[in-house]
Scaffold this motif. Structure first.
Motif, PDB file in Angstrom:
ATOM      1  N   ASN A 135      -3.763  10.988  -3.696  1.00  0.00           N
ATOM      2  CA  ASN A 135      -3.981  11.476  -5.161  1.00  0.00           C
ATOM      3  C   ASN A 135      -3.359  10.545  -6.188  1.00  0.00           C
ATOM      4  O   ASN A 135      -2.945  11.380  -7.063  1.00  0.00           O
ATOM      5  N   THR A 136      -3.180   9.221  -5.904  1.00  0.00           N
ATOM      6  CA  THR A 136      -2.677   8.385  -6.899  1.00  0.00           C
ATOM      7  C   THR A 136      -3.643   7.448  -7.784  1.00  0.00           C
ATOM      8  O   THR A 136      -3.181   6.776  -8.538  1.00  0.00           O
ATOM      9  N   SER A 137      -5.107   7.957  -7.633  1.00  0.00           N
ATOM     10  CA  SER A 137      -5.947   7.315  -8.416  1.00  0.00           C
ATOM     11  C   SER A 137      -5.732   7.357  -9.821  1.00  0.00           C
ATOM     12  O   SER A 137      -5.394   8.425 -10.281  1.00  0.00           O
ATOM     13  N   VAL A 169     -16.213   8.923   4.922  1.00  0.00           N
ATOM     14  CA  VAL A 169     -14.939   9.060   4.907  1.00  0.00           C
ATOM     15  C   VAL A 169     -14.401   8.059   5.939  1.00  0.00           C
ATOM     16  O   VAL A 169     -14.565   8.051   7.054  1.00  0.00           O
ATOM     17  N   ILE A 170     -13.423   7.456   5.591  1.00  0.00           N
ATOM     18  CA  ILE A 170     -12.617   6.521   6.224  1.00  0.00           C
ATOM     19  C   ILE A 170     -11.563   7.175   7.286  1.00  0.00           C
ATOM     20  O   ILE A 170     -10.987   8.137   6.422  1.00  0.00           O
ATOM     21  N   THR A 171     -11.727   6.964   8.422  1.00  0.00           N
ATOM     22  CA  THR A 171     -10.571   7.706   9.181  1.00  0.00           C
ATOM     23  C   THR A 171      -9.626   6.891   9.980  1.00  0.00           C
ATOM     24  O   THR A 171      -8.513   7.306  10.042  1.00  0.00           O
ATOM     25  N   GLY A 203       1.337  -6.754 -16.321  1.00  0.00           N
ATOM     26  CA  GLY A 203       0.630  -6.758 -14.960  1.00  0.00           C
ATOM     27  C   GLY A 203       0.613  -8.075 -14.257  1.00  0.00           C
ATOM     28  O   GLY A 203       1.142  -9.002 -14.434  1.00  0.00           O
ATOM     29  N   HIS A 204      -0.725  -8.382 -13.576  1.00  0.00           N
ATOM     30  CA  HIS A 204      -1.032  -9.449 -12.571  1.00  0.00           C
ATOM     31  C   HIS A 204      -1.424 -10.566 -13.171  1.00  0.00           C
ATOM     32  O   HIS A 204      -2.876 -10.807 -12.985  1.00  0.00           O
ATOM     33  N   LEU A 205      -0.899 -11.200 -14.077  1.00  0.00           N
ATOM     34  CA  LEU A 205      -1.495 -12.309 -14.756  1.00  0.00           C
ATOM     35  C   LEU A 205      -1.916 -13.407 -13.960  1.00  0.00           C
ATOM     36  O   LEU A 205      -3.015 -13.982 -14.308  1.00  0.00           O
TER      37      LEU A 205
END
Ligand code: FAD
Ligand code: MLT
Ligand code: ZN
Length: 482
Positions: free
Chosen positions: A77-79, A209-211, A383-385
């Motif tokens: 749940n870090t989306s 659903v990826i298992t 961020g990711h320059l």
């Protein structure tokens, strides 16, 4: 409405099938999983399901499909886009109990792990056999493999190793009809048509659903040098990156851009954080260079290059971490930026990509346009320059009411940023996905060909629309919600 709320008979069947550890409707147990990490969206679910294995996942999907009930897969749940936040009447399907490392081998450099394995646990498991899994991000202590694959996560090592898609060697997933796709054998070559593995990666739980996943490992690092650099502009930062690459090749593994305001937030909100440099700088670059085992440590060479860059006035100052503790402290300044920003208050977050070489000019040109339209707004592009991916976040003017400013300007600010990005040939989602927070903007800007293809794929695999409805795939004009 195509989809229905789960009836009591379905819930009773699921409860029997999953047992007390796998089924709950207790509001107290469900509470932490109903709101997204940023606290922007609160959802609702009829039950929280926590299967212990893939057979239970398959049964859940089959039963939900037969009852036309929505399923929302969830990992840590870090989306950043509320992708895992449940919708009313849905079954929230947590993969967090499925955390077995099925196999991990230094011979084929593959780890096969269940979807609920937490990223930092995989890092530890790989380290224990002299390997590493080269994907890392600030949420590594909570984000799961299932979520990272489903968002095709990026992070801070994309420069050398690519995003999750590049590290994905195989996948196992339950498709929306309840069937199990067994694609874990990590073949280096496999040309049997459409690549289901890559279709499920980045699908944000809308196609199944990826298992479990098979993931590529690389040799452990022999030694590393981590530097914190002060410089005057993103343009100087990109020139420094190209210089480092010219002299050190792909040993440059990390290159992150942090503006003055970003460092300030971390120093303010994160206990123990310290500025590594004496003077104030408008911009900073965090640089990581590694060397394989048996090769000289890279600190000396990095020091020479940085000294030369300073002489040439490409950079203003730099310090190389003297030991591993300091290296971790430098990384913590970067990794804690999102958390510090969250503690500071609400902000309009963006996750944009433009071609790498165009990013410095984009930041330079877009910034005054944004502050002209939204006077005194505080910009936080970080961020990711090196990946052409910046989190171009925007906050309320200092001293104003953050919530009121956000409510009034949020939509218009994002429209302006996304319009500028689209004009520059870029993307409004570089690494976080679409979820529900970017859905309207994606629908507005994606173009009919991309959207038509997305909808066709979704409909082919999930004709009833039970998998994570309301995320990623915008409805067609006039189409009713499933
Ligand atoms: P969740 O949030 O639970 O779910 C994410 C999406 O995947 C949802 O759509 C969900 O439905 C789906 N999903 C989850 N598990 C499954 C499954 N097993 N099968 C099918 N679908 C599933 N992202 C980056 O790319 N780069 C970064 O640098 C980065 N830094 C971050 C830093 C912080 C502090 C935080 C909070 C987040 C950051 N993220 C970053 C966001 C990133 O998307 C997530 O951290 C991670 O990819 C999601 O993992 P999760 O297990 O929490 O997934
Ligand atoms: C990061 O790079 O820190 C993340 O992707 C999270 C964010 O955008 O805040
Ligand atoms: Zn990021």
């Amino acid at each position: 409405m195509n989809l229905l709320a789960p009836h009591s008979e379905l819930l009773a069947t699921l409860q029997r099938r999953l047992g007390p550890h796998g089924f709950t409707t207790d509001p107290f147990d469900m509470e932490p999983w109903l709101t997204d990490w940023r606290g922007r969206v609160r959802g609702e679910a009829a039950a929280l399901l926590s299967p212990a294995n893939r057979e239970e996942v398959a049964d859940i999907v089959r039963l939900a499909g037969a009852a036309r009930v929505a399923i929302v897969p969830q990992g840590g749940n870090t989306s950043m886009v509320a992708g895992a936040t449940p919708v009313a009447g849905s079954l929230l399907l947590s993969l967090r109990r499925m955390r077995a490392i099925r196999s991990i081998s230094p011979d084929d450099n593959i780890a096969t792990v269940e979807a609920g394995v937490i990223l930092s646990d995989l890092h530890d498991a790989a380290a224990a056999i002299g390997r590493r899994f080269p994907l890392s991000l600030g949420a590594k202590g909570s984000a799961t493999i299932g979520g990272l694959v489903s968002t095709n996560a990026g992070g801070t090592q994309v420069l050398r190793f690519g995003t999750m898609r590049a590290l994905l060697a195989g996948i196992e997933a339950v498709l929306p009809d309840g069937s199990l796709f067994e694609g874990l054998s990590a073949l280096r070559k496999d040309n049997r048509g459409y690549d289901l593995r890559q279709l499920l990666a980045g699908a944000e739980g809308t196609l199944g659903v990826i298992t479990a996943a098979s993931l590529k490992l690389v040799p452990a690092v022999g030694s590393r040098a981590v530097a914190w650099v002060g410089l005057e502009s993103p343009d100087a930062a990109l020139r420094l990156l190209r210089l480092l690459e010219t002299r050190l090749g792909d040993r440059v593994e990390g290159f992150e851009l942090v503006p003055r305001e970003g460092l300030g937030l971390v120093l303010l909100h994160v206990e123990g954080a310290r500025n590594p440099l004496a003077a104030d700088h408008a911009w900073h670059a965090l640089v990581e260079v590694t060397a394989p085992e048996g090769e000289p440590e890279p600190a000396e060479r990095l020091g020479e290059i940085l000294a030369w860059a300073m002489q040439e006035t490409l950079i203003q100052d730099a310090v190389i971490a003297a030991n591993e503790g300091q290296a971790q402290a430098f990384w913590a300044l970067r990794d804690n930026l999102s958390e510090a920003e969250r503690r500071d208050g609400i902000s309009v977050k963006h996750d944009i990509a433009v071609p790498v070489a165009a990013m410095p000019a984009f930041i330079a040109e877009a910034s005054p346009m944004i502050t002209a339209a939204f006077p005194a707004a505080r910009l936080l592009p970080f961020g990711h320059l090196g990946d052409g991916n910046i989190h171009f976040n925007i906050r309320n003017p200092a001293g104003s009411d953050a919530a009121a400013w956000f409510a009034q300007n949020n939509v218009a600010v994002s429209r302006l940023v996304h319009d500028l990005v689209t004009k520059a040939g870029g993307s409004l989602s570089a690494e976080h996905g679409i979820g529900q927070l970017k859905l309207a903007e994606f629908a507005r800007l994606a173009g009919p060909v991309r959207l038509g293809a997305l909808r066709a794929i979704k409909h082919a695999l999930d004709p009833m629309g039970i998998m994570n409805p309301g995320k990623l795939v915008p409805l067609a004009p006039g189409e009713a919600a499933p």
